[in-house]
Write an enzyme that holds these catalytic residues in place. Structure first.
Site, PDB file in Angstrom:
ATOM      1  N   GLY A  52       0.805  -1.224   0.000  1.00 45.03           N
ATOM      2  CA  GLY A  52       0.000   0.000   0.000  1.00 45.03           C
ATOM      3  C   GLY A  52       0.831   1.264   0.000  1.00 45.03           C
ATOM      4  N   CYS A  53       2.148   1.128   0.002  1.00 40.06           N
ATOM      5  CA  CYS A  53       3.036   2.287  -0.059  1.00 40.06           C
ATOM      6  C   CYS A  53       3.604   2.392  -1.463  1.00 40.06           C
ATOM      7  CB  CYS A  53       4.187   2.136   0.938  1.00 40.06           C
ATOM      8  SG  CYS A  53       3.675   2.094   2.653  1.00 40.06           S
ATOM      9  N   MET A  54       3.701   3.594  -1.978  1.00 39.66           N
ATOM     10  CA  MET A  54       4.314   3.776  -3.293  1.00 39.66           C
ATOM     11  C   MET A  54       5.812   3.515  -3.222  1.00 39.66           C
ATOM     12  SD  MET A  54       2.404   6.916  -5.149  1.00 39.66           S
ATOM     13  CE  MET A  54       3.435   6.673  -6.575  1.00 39.66           C
ATOM     14  N   ALA A  55       6.434   3.953  -2.149  1.00 38.42           N
ATOM     15  CA  ALA A  55       7.864   3.704  -1.946  1.00 38.42           C
ATOM     16  C   ALA A  55       8.025   2.298  -1.378  1.00 38.42           C
ATOM     17  CB  ALA A  55       8.430   4.732  -0.968  1.00 38.42           C
ATOM     18  N   GLY A 123       0.030   5.600   2.229  1.00 39.13           N
ATOM     19  CA  GLY A 123       1.183   4.782   2.593  1.00 39.13           C
ATOM     20  C   GLY A 123       1.454   4.811   4.085  1.00 39.13           C
TER      21      GLY A 123
END
Length: 142
Positions: A52-55, A123
């Site tokens: 769920g985090c872009m990074a 995120g």
């Protein structure tokens, strides 16, 4: 249930309240990121990845004596600063206290809700969700 603000989280909130410009608050988050110890490469595995985090984010939990300890890292500097906020809220806390911690309120009071992109907010709360899920087991680890 009374909301709980751990002292380390309150310290970050207090620092944010003294900084007027968002640029200064952003720089403070980056400074918090610089103070974070990195994870070992061997810990940056799929088992510890936060979805769920872009990074890329890795969160390594440990429960000892009924307390949750968190080590975490990211490949994005700003996210590392957000991890520092997460750790200030949850690291070393009693498992039973985790649901009482007012992380949403702190996030809002610091202005992160309005100044971060929706992806960064999502995120961050994906990390919070992982902490709450992990802490719900309440098991001590060897």
């Amino acid at each position: 249930m009374t909301p709980l603000i751990p002292p380390a989280l309150q310290d970050i909130e207090d620092a944010f309240s003294f900084l007027e410009a968002w640029d200064d608050k952003y720089e403070y988050l980056l400074d918090l990121a610089d103070r974070m110890p990195p994870l070992a490469a061997s810990e940056k595995t799929a088992d510890y990845t936060v979805k769920g985090c872009m990074a890329q984010v890795w969160l390594v939990p440990e429960v000892q004596g009924g307390r949750l300890y968190i080590r975490a890292d990211s490949d994005a500097q700003l996210v590392r600063g957000l991890i520092a906020v997460l750790r200030a809220a949850y690291d070393g806390q009693q498992i039973a206290a985790i649901p009482q911690i007012d992380i949403r309120g702190a996030f809002s009071r610091m202005g992160l809700e309005t100044h971060l992109s929706p992806n960064r907010r999502n995120g961050f709360f994906a990390m919070v969700g992982k902490v709450k899920t992990l802490s719900s087991t309440g098991r001590d680890q060897p």
